[in-house]
Motif scaffolding. Structure first.
Motif, short mmCIF file in Angstrom:
data_model
loop_
_atom_site.label_atom_id
_atom_site.label_comp_id
_atom_site.label_asym_id
_atom_site.label_seq_id
_atom_site.Cartn_x
_atom_site.Cartn_y
_atom_site.Cartn_z
N LEU A 21 0.81 -1.21 0.00
CA LEU A 21 0.00 0.00 0.00
C LEU A 21 0.85 1.26 0.00
CD1 LEU A 21 -2.79 -0.84 2.61
CD2 LEU A 21 -3.19 -0.26 0.21
N THR A 22 1.90 1.27 0.79
CA THR A 22 2.64 2.50 1.05
C THR A 22 3.88 2.68 0.18
OG1 THR A 22 3.86 1.40 2.85
CG2 THR A 22 1.84 2.61 3.43
N GLU A 23 4.45 1.60 -0.32
CA GLU A 23 5.70 1.71 -1.08
C GLU A 23 5.57 2.63 -2.29
OE1 GLU A 23 9.69 1.26 -1.38
OE2 GLU A 23 8.38 0.47 0.22
N PRO A 24 4.46 2.64 -3.04
CA PRO A 24 4.37 3.54 -4.20
C PRO A 24 4.47 5.02 -3.83
CG PRO A 24 2.71 1.81 -4.34
CD PRO A 24 3.30 1.72 -2.98
N VAL A 40 18.20 15.78 4.20
CA VAL A 40 17.81 14.45 3.74
C VAL A 40 17.75 13.47 4.90
CG1 VAL A 40 20.17 13.72 3.13
CG2 VAL A 40 18.21 12.70 1.95
N GLN A 41 18.66 13.62 5.90
CA GLN A 41 18.61 12.72 7.06
C GLN A 41 17.39 12.99 7.91
OE1 GLN A 41 20.75 9.95 8.07
NE2 GLN A 41 18.77 9.78 9.12
N ASP A 42 17.08 14.27 8.15
CA ASP A 42 15.87 14.60 8.90
C ASP A 42 14.63 14.11 8.16
OD1 ASP A 42 17.48 15.79 10.75
OD2 ASP A 42 16.97 17.85 10.21
N ALA A 43 14.66 14.21 6.83
CA ALA A 43 13.53 13.74 6.03
C ALA A 43 13.37 12.24 6.15
CB ALA A 43 13.72 14.14 4.57
N GLU A 44 14.48 11.51 6.15
CA GLU A 44 14.43 10.06 6.32
C GLU A 44 13.84 9.70 7.68
OE1 GLU A 44 14.90 6.00 5.56
OE2 GLU A 44 15.02 7.69 4.18
N ASP A 45 14.26 10.42 8.72
CA ASP A 45 13.72 10.16 10.06
C ASP A 45 12.22 10.44 10.10
OD1 ASP A 45 16.28 9.52 10.85
OD2 ASP A 45 16.67 11.47 11.80
N ALA A 46 11.80 11.56 9.49
CA ALA A 46 10.38 11.90 9.47
C ALA A 46 9.58 10.88 8.68
CB ALA A 46 10.18 13.30 8.90
N LEU A 47 10.16 10.38 7.59
CA LEU A 47 9.48 9.36 6.79
C LEU A 47 9.29 8.08 7.60
CD1 LEU A 47 8.39 8.29 4.09
CD2 LEU A 47 10.74 7.68 3.48
N GLN A 48 10.32 7.67 8.34
CA GLN A 48 10.19 6.47 9.17
C GLN A 48 9.10 6.66 10.23
OE1 GLN A 48 11.62 3.66 8.37
NE2 GLN A 48 12.67 4.70 6.69
N ASP A 49 9.08 7.86 10.85
CA ASP A 49 8.03 8.14 11.84
C ASP A 49 6.65 8.11 11.19
OD1 ASP A 49 9.96 8.46 13.77
OD2 ASP A 49 9.93 10.65 13.72
N MET A 51 5.71 6.29 8.58
CA MET A 51 5.32 4.92 8.29
C MET A 51 4.91 4.17 9.56
SD MET A 51 5.23 4.55 5.14
CE MET A 51 5.70 5.49 3.70
N VAL A 52 5.60 4.44 10.65
CA VAL A 52 5.20 3.81 11.92
C VAL A 52 3.82 4.28 12.34
CG1 VAL A 52 5.72 3.68 14.39
CG2 VAL A 52 7.57 3.45 12.72
#
Length: 340
Positions: A21-24, A40-49, A51-52
């Motif tokens: 569902l979410t990968e696209p 980009v690192q802060d963005a990666e952290d926010a993206l992980q948050d 998805m959780v």
């Protein structure tokens, strides 16, 4: 519908269904978080948050909006929370040994700004935007634009990206931010006015992305830099060339003061190699200094903006960003190595 089946399975705890569902949407959400946070690192952290939170909150997804809009709602609010921390980061003092820089033209404020690798744009860059969008996608990822965004108050930043970059309707943005259409409209008016005041940076938007002219200018830049040929380097600059170097706040505006900076950087006896890559839709280079041990040691990453046949802006980042570009911290002596 297949999506309804995936939602049902994901709600029941099926991780594979949730990923389907979410990968696209993952790459575009990462890019959205980058525009919001400038790192980009802060963005990666926010993206992980994000998805959780989506995994844990999928039971509350009622389908009134699309799954994509629901994910953007979560990501935007995660970024707004993260901005409270990001904007408290102090600037870094000058720490390049053996080099005393000229007095800066001014002190920058977006000291957390970082580059975004073009290798991560696939799947996130060419996404459908709504009819409300005002900016071309190429401009909306440029360093000049992202830096200007960081000067906006967080709420204005979120509204402007949702409305003018992604093209969401006012009602959709209001739903994402738990506010009214009237509030979103008023906030957007203020955001546009504030962004206009950043046009000194925005005028350095690239005009020749991926062109033969850009390639020729970049090749001349590499030759001049590696040869420490200051005269040839300065010939490439516009009169109002702009140089910044986050997380250090030093900013230089104008060919004379930028020339002074490179005069103390490109000194006799110090040799550099530049390894090409691309960041924020434009040319960039890993910079390596030749050491006495025969190795070449990473000093940072230069992102270059080419406008109308000249270099109009350069941003120097620390070597901690190189891993995102697949570039090592040391290279053996020898020929320049192409980036991955």
């Amino acid at each position: 519908m297949a999506s309804e089946d995936l939602i049902s399975r994901a709600r029941a705890g099926d991780g594979e269904a949730f990923r389907a569902l979410t990968e696209p949407h993952r790459r575009e959400l990462h890019l959205h978080c980058y525009r919001m946070l400038g790192s980009v690192q802060d963005a990666e952290d926010a993206l992980q948050d994000t998805m959780v939170a989506a995994w844990q909150g999928l039971g509350g997804f009622g389908g009134q909006a699309s799954l994509r809009t629901w994910l953007y709602r979560i990501a935007t609010n995660k970024c707004l929370n993260a901005l409270r921390t990001a904007r408290r980061r102090p600037a870094k003092a000058w720490d390049i040994p053996g080099i005393e820089p000229p007095a800066p033209t001014r002190q920058g404020t977006a000291v957390w700004l970082g580059p975004f690798p073009d290798s991560l744009l696939d799947g996130g860059f060419d996404v459908p935007v709504g009819p409300e969008a005002r900016y071309e996608q190429t401009e909306s990822i440029s360093l000049a634009f992202v830096a200007a965004l960081q000067a906006l108050p967080p709420r204005q930043l979120a509204v402007l990206i949702l409305r003018d970059v992604l093209g969401f309707q006012a009602s959709e943005a209001a739903g994402m931010l738990d506010t009214t259409v009237r509030s979103v409209t008023s906030c957007l008016t203020r955001a546009r006015a504030n962004l206009e005041r950043q046009r000194a940076h925005l005028r350095h938007a690239p005009s020749t992305i991926g062109s033969a002219q850009e390639s020729a200018i970049v090749a001349r830049f590499v030759r001049a830099y590696e040869a420490a040929d200051l005269t040839a380097l300065v010939e490439l600059f516009t009169d109002d060339v702009f140089l910044s170097m986050p997380p250090m706040p030093h900013e230089y505006q104008g060919v004379d003061v930028v020339t002074q900076f490179f005069r103390v950087l490109l000194v006799p006896g110090r040799r550099y190699s530049l390894v090409p890559t691309r960041a924020n839709g434009g040319p960039a280079f890993g910079s390596y200094v030749h050491g006495a041990d025969g190795q070449r040691h990473a000093t940072g990453l230069f992102a270059v903006t080419v406008t109308d046949g000249h270099i109009s802006a350069m941003t120097r980042f620390e070597n901690t960003v190189l891993g995102w570009f697949g570039l090592p911290l040391t290279l053996p002596a020898g020929r320049r190595t192409e980036s991955t």
